[in-house]
Design an enzyme around this catalytic site. Sequence first.
Site, PDB file in Angstrom:
ATOM      1  N   ALA A  85     -27.437 -20.150   7.330  1.00  0.00           N
ATOM      2  CA  ALA A  85     -27.169 -20.357   5.897  1.00  0.00           C
ATOM      3  C   ALA A  85     -26.228 -19.255   5.447  1.00  0.00           C
ATOM      4  O   ALA A  85     -26.114 -18.224   6.133  1.00  0.00           O
ATOM      5  CB  ALA A  85     -28.461 -20.253   5.092  1.00  0.00           C
ATOM      6  N   HIS A 506     -36.195  -8.851  16.065  1.00  0.00           N
ATOM      7  CA  HIS A 506     -35.262  -7.735  15.872  1.00  0.00           C
ATOM      8  C   HIS A 506     -34.340  -7.600  17.087  1.00  0.00           C
ATOM      9  O   HIS A 506     -34.330  -6.581  17.763  1.00  0.00           O
ATOM     10  CB  HIS A 506     -36.041  -6.433  15.622  1.00  0.00           C
ATOM     11  CG  HIS A 506     -36.652  -6.350  14.264  1.00  0.00           C
ATOM     12  ND1 HIS A 506     -37.284  -5.226  13.787  1.00  0.00           N
ATOM     13  CD2 HIS A 506     -36.704  -7.248  13.241  1.00  0.00           C
ATOM     14  CE1 HIS A 506     -37.725  -5.438  12.549  1.00  0.00           C
ATOM     15  NE2 HIS A 506     -37.387  -6.648  12.200  1.00  0.00           N
ATOM     16  N   HIS A 549     -36.699  -1.831   9.591  1.00  0.00           N
ATOM     17  CA  HIS A 549     -36.365  -3.227   9.859  1.00  0.00           C
ATOM     18  C   HIS A 549     -34.846  -3.266   9.865  1.00  0.00           C
ATOM     19  O   HIS A 549     -34.188  -2.357   9.393  1.00  0.00           O
ATOM     20  CB  HIS A 549     -36.986  -4.111   8.805  1.00  0.00           C
ATOM     21  CG  HIS A 549     -38.498  -4.090   8.839  1.00  0.00           C
ATOM     22  ND1 HIS A 549     -39.268  -5.204   8.750  1.00  0.00           N
ATOM     23  CD2 HIS A 549     -39.355  -3.045   8.971  1.00  0.00           C
ATOM     24  CE1 HIS A 549     -40.550  -4.869   8.818  1.00  0.00           C
ATOM     25  NE2 HIS A 549     -40.631  -3.560   8.951  1.00  0.00           N
TER      26      HIS A 549
HETATM   27  P1  FAD Z   1     -27.220 -12.957  10.589  1.00  0.00           P
HETATM   28  O1  FAD Z   1     -27.643 -12.481   9.265  1.00  0.00           O
HETATM   29  O2  FAD Z   1     -28.154 -13.835  11.339  1.00  0.00           O
HETATM   30  O3  FAD Z   1     -25.829 -13.690  10.374  1.00  0.00           O
HETATM   31  C1  FAD Z   1     -25.211 -14.491  11.331  1.00  0.00           C
HETATM   32  C2  FAD Z   1     -24.565 -15.669  10.631  1.00  0.00           C
HETATM   33  O4  FAD Z   1     -23.655 -16.302  11.524  1.00  0.00           O
HETATM   34  C3  FAD Z   1     -25.565 -16.730  10.211  1.00  0.00           C
HETATM   35  O5  FAD Z   1     -25.343 -17.079   8.867  1.00  0.00           O
HETATM   36  C4  FAD Z   1     -25.274 -17.905  11.148  1.00  0.00           C
HETATM   37  O6  FAD Z   1     -25.536 -19.167  10.590  1.00  0.00           O
HETATM   38  C5  FAD Z   1     -23.807 -17.698  11.427  1.00  0.00           C
HETATM   39  N1  FAD Z   1     -23.356 -18.278  12.696  1.00  0.00           N
HETATM   40  C6  FAD Z   1     -23.951 -18.166  13.912  1.00  0.00           C
HETATM   41  N2  FAD Z   1     -23.221 -18.784  14.849  1.00  0.00           N
HETATM   42  C7  FAD Z   1     -22.131 -19.296  14.224  1.00  0.00           C
HETATM   43  C8  FAD Z   1     -21.002 -20.031  14.667  1.00  0.00           C
HETATM   44  N3  FAD Z   1     -20.832 -20.360  15.952  1.00  0.00           N
HETATM   45  N4  FAD Z   1     -20.065 -20.402  13.740  1.00  0.00           N
HETATM   46  C9  FAD Z   1     -20.215 -20.059  12.424  1.00  0.00           C
HETATM   47  N5  FAD Z   1     -21.272 -19.357  11.970  1.00  0.00           N
HETATM   48  C10 FAD Z   1     -22.207 -18.972  12.863  1.00  0.00           C
HETATM   49  N6  FAD Z   1     -35.054  -7.399   8.754  1.00  0.00           N
HETATM   50  C11 FAD Z   1     -35.377  -6.620   7.697  1.00  0.00           C
HETATM   51  O7  FAD Z   1     -34.634  -5.694   7.377  1.00  0.00           O
HETATM   52  N7  FAD Z   1     -36.530  -6.825   6.991  1.00  0.00           N
HETATM   53  C12 FAD Z   1     -37.389  -7.839   7.306  1.00  0.00           C
HETATM   54  O8  FAD Z   1     -38.420  -7.997   6.657  1.00  0.00           O
HETATM   55  C13 FAD Z   1     -37.049  -8.686   8.399  1.00  0.00           C
HETATM   56  N8  FAD Z   1     -37.842  -9.727   8.725  1.00  0.00           N
HETATM   57  C14 FAD Z   1     -37.369 -10.669   9.594  1.00  0.00           C
HETATM   58  C15 FAD Z   1     -38.052 -11.875   9.732  1.00  0.00           C
HETATM   59  C16 FAD Z   1     -37.523 -12.885  10.512  1.00  0.00           C
HETATM   60  C17 FAD Z   1     -38.253 -14.200  10.628  1.00  0.00           C
HETATM   61  C18 FAD Z   1     -36.296 -12.691  11.197  1.00  0.00           C
HETATM   62  C19 FAD Z   1     -35.719 -13.796  12.041  1.00  0.00           C
HETATM   63  C20 FAD Z   1     -35.636 -11.481  11.102  1.00  0.00           C
HETATM   64  C21 FAD Z   1     -36.146 -10.476  10.299  1.00  0.00           C
HETATM   65  N9  FAD Z   1     -35.459  -9.279  10.100  1.00  0.00           N
HETATM   66  C22 FAD Z   1     -35.841  -8.438   9.098  1.00  0.00           C
HETATM   67  C23 FAD Z   1     -34.244  -8.991  10.867  1.00  0.00           C
HETATM   68  C24 FAD Z   1     -32.951  -9.161  10.073  1.00  0.00           C
HETATM   69  O9  FAD Z   1     -33.109 -10.102   9.037  1.00  0.00           O
HETATM   70  C25 FAD Z   1     -31.803  -9.558  10.992  1.00  0.00           C
HETATM   71  O10 FAD Z   1     -31.756  -8.687  12.086  1.00  0.00           O
HETATM   72  C26 FAD Z   1     -30.459  -9.507  10.269  1.00  0.00           C
HETATM   73  O11 FAD Z   1     -30.486 -10.276   9.095  1.00  0.00           O
HETATM   74  C27 FAD Z   1     -29.353  -9.961  11.185  1.00  0.00           C
HETATM   75  O12 FAD Z   1     -28.110  -9.795  10.542  1.00  0.00           O
HETATM   76  P2  FAD Z   1     -26.751 -10.184  11.301  1.00  0.00           P
HETATM   77  O13 FAD Z   1     -25.646  -9.896  10.376  1.00  0.00           O
HETATM   78  O14 FAD Z   1     -26.761  -9.539  12.631  1.00  0.00           O
HETATM   79  O15 FAD Z   1     -26.865 -11.739  11.583  1.00  0.00           O
END
Ligand code: FAD
Length: 570
Positions: A85, A506, A549
């Site tokens: 999303a 994580h 986190h």
């Molecule tokens: P993301 O935020 O996952 O962003 C990646 C984006 O890329 C997504 O929007 C995805 O749809 C998009 N994408 C993927 N592949 C493609 C593609 N091929 N083409 C186009 N778009 C694509 N962290 C905290 O700090 N506090 C918490 O309480 C916490 N609880 C958690 C609970 C759960 C259930 C989960 C799953 C994680 C939790 N985490 C928490 C961890 C944290 O939320 C994540 O580590 C963090 O949001 C990841 O950020 P990111 O920028 O690496 O990736």
Amino acid sequence: ESAGVYDFVIVGGGTAGLVIANRLSENSYTSVAVIEAGDLVFDNKNVTTVDGYGLAFGTEIDWQYESAPQAYAGNKTQTLRAGKALGGTSTINGLAYLRAQAAQINAWEHLGNDGWNWESLLPYYKQSEHFQIPTEQQCAAGTTYDVAVHGTTGPLKTGWPNALQGKDVTSLINATYTSLGLPYIEEANDGSMRGFTRYPVTVDQGLNVREDAGRAYYLPIQNRTNLDLYTNSFVQRMTWDEASTNSTPRVNGVMYTDASGKQRTITAKKEVILSAGALRSPLILEYSGIGSSDILGQHGIKVKVDLPFVGENLQDQTTGAGAYSSNTSFSGTADYVGYFSVADIFGNDTYDLNCTVRDSLLQYAASVVEASNGVLDQKVMEKLFMIHHDLIFKDQIPISEILVTPGENRMDFSYWGLLPFSRGSIHIQSNDSTTPAAINPNYFQLDYDLKQQIGTAKAVRKLAGSDALCDVVTGELSPGLQSVPLNASDEVWAQAVKDSYRSNYHYISTAAMMAQDLGGVVDTNLLVYGVDNVRVVDASVIPFQVCGHLTATIYAIAERAAEAIKNRYY
Ligand code: FAD
């Protein structure tokens, strides 16, 4: 068909990606495109509900990747959740806003990351944050803080939810943690985390909704004409600038499938930034020809940059639960967290554990090297594991997190090991980007990880059985005294832990920021080694696990990366 030409193309409008999009488009002469596989979720109740943790699981906004069978934990697979999303995983997560222990960010500097330490990252944590000072009522309920370590003018609203559990519960929980000798900490986000407290979350208090990356970093700037968002658009790979005369290969855009299913390209004049998350960005590198030549060769992908560590070093944590029946019903948001050091968990046995683990480091390194098919190096892993060992046993940074949730006639505990040694990998399994990847976190591969989790499970039972809770807790529902009796052996505990654990979600380090000879994929500016103009900015670059986190640290890293990008071009 080309969708357009931009200075920067960001792959993934998630937690990190939207920080980059916001900061780069501050300059109205810079054009930015964000390509996001998911949709807008500002009106999705499964996202916005402050107390709605878990509502989005299994819905269309959860990628729910599946791990490989876990060889060290009964060969079962695990569901690896991640948000699909605008806002990425910040739209489905548990909202906790908790940073890291200073010593562990300082350790990054020993991995070849000059200039990356707690002190230099702190300004970026603050830059991202808009800390909402607790109301009098919230302070009375037990929130404490030190405003000096928070940012108050950044985009991301943090603070406490409106409906907090009250003072009586707080005193009860405080007495419970204290019974294990844990000190109270006024502020969990100042780099020193051992102790217990009520932790802040990402919440918009005014609207009483979840604060996610979309709300914080995109909504306020959605009308910028130099920023285009492509939703429901799935990126397959980057495209190469074959005409470039640069000595280092350059990309010039990406290929993706648009919302109507059409195959498209989009042009990046300056850079492509991969922010698709730790379980995606490494795959996009591989599909683009950046990765291990063995793996790319197996799937008929032409090697553009031979970078064997792409997708290696995957690290995650494991979560366990303890559930108790209670004669009391508590309502309101519970946000109690305890961070325990190795000595808090193991007491007098800490010395023996230290020796056992230290004596095992060579063997740990050998197991990890073998699991990587020899991609990782024995001496390097010994070095990394020594740093890891010292964080646990010398710096005594927290190794276990225990959350307490008092609810309706029950009291729930969840806990996880913060610093597992086990490492796994993620790789493509075909040359078709819609094929699921091989994801293997290797949970419980190394015995410290299991010992830590058993020690913590026992600590949970002690908390539940403490004097403080004896008038409230009436029995153990899980793991239960039938399966794990009071005098249970570690073997029995081990079985219970492995039978009921889940991923802590994580995932990190699959395109780690480290020196290349240590297994790094990106440099200190998060530029991919051997490529002129591709960065990875998301959880993939975090080289070692953090005690907090992940989002707090990801927002800070992304703020810093945006500045590095601006420095290169302006
Ligand atoms: P993301 O935020 O996952 O962003 C990646 C984006 O890329 C997504 O929007 C995805 O749809 C998009 N994408 C993927 N592949 C493609 C593609 N091929 N083409 C186009 N778009 C694509 N962290 C905290 O700090 N506090 C918490 O309480 C916490 N609880 C958690 C609970 C759960 C259930 C989960 C799953 C994680 C939790 N985490 C928490 C961890 C944290 O939320 C994540 O580590 C963090 O949001 C990841 O950020 P990111 O920028 O690496 O990736």
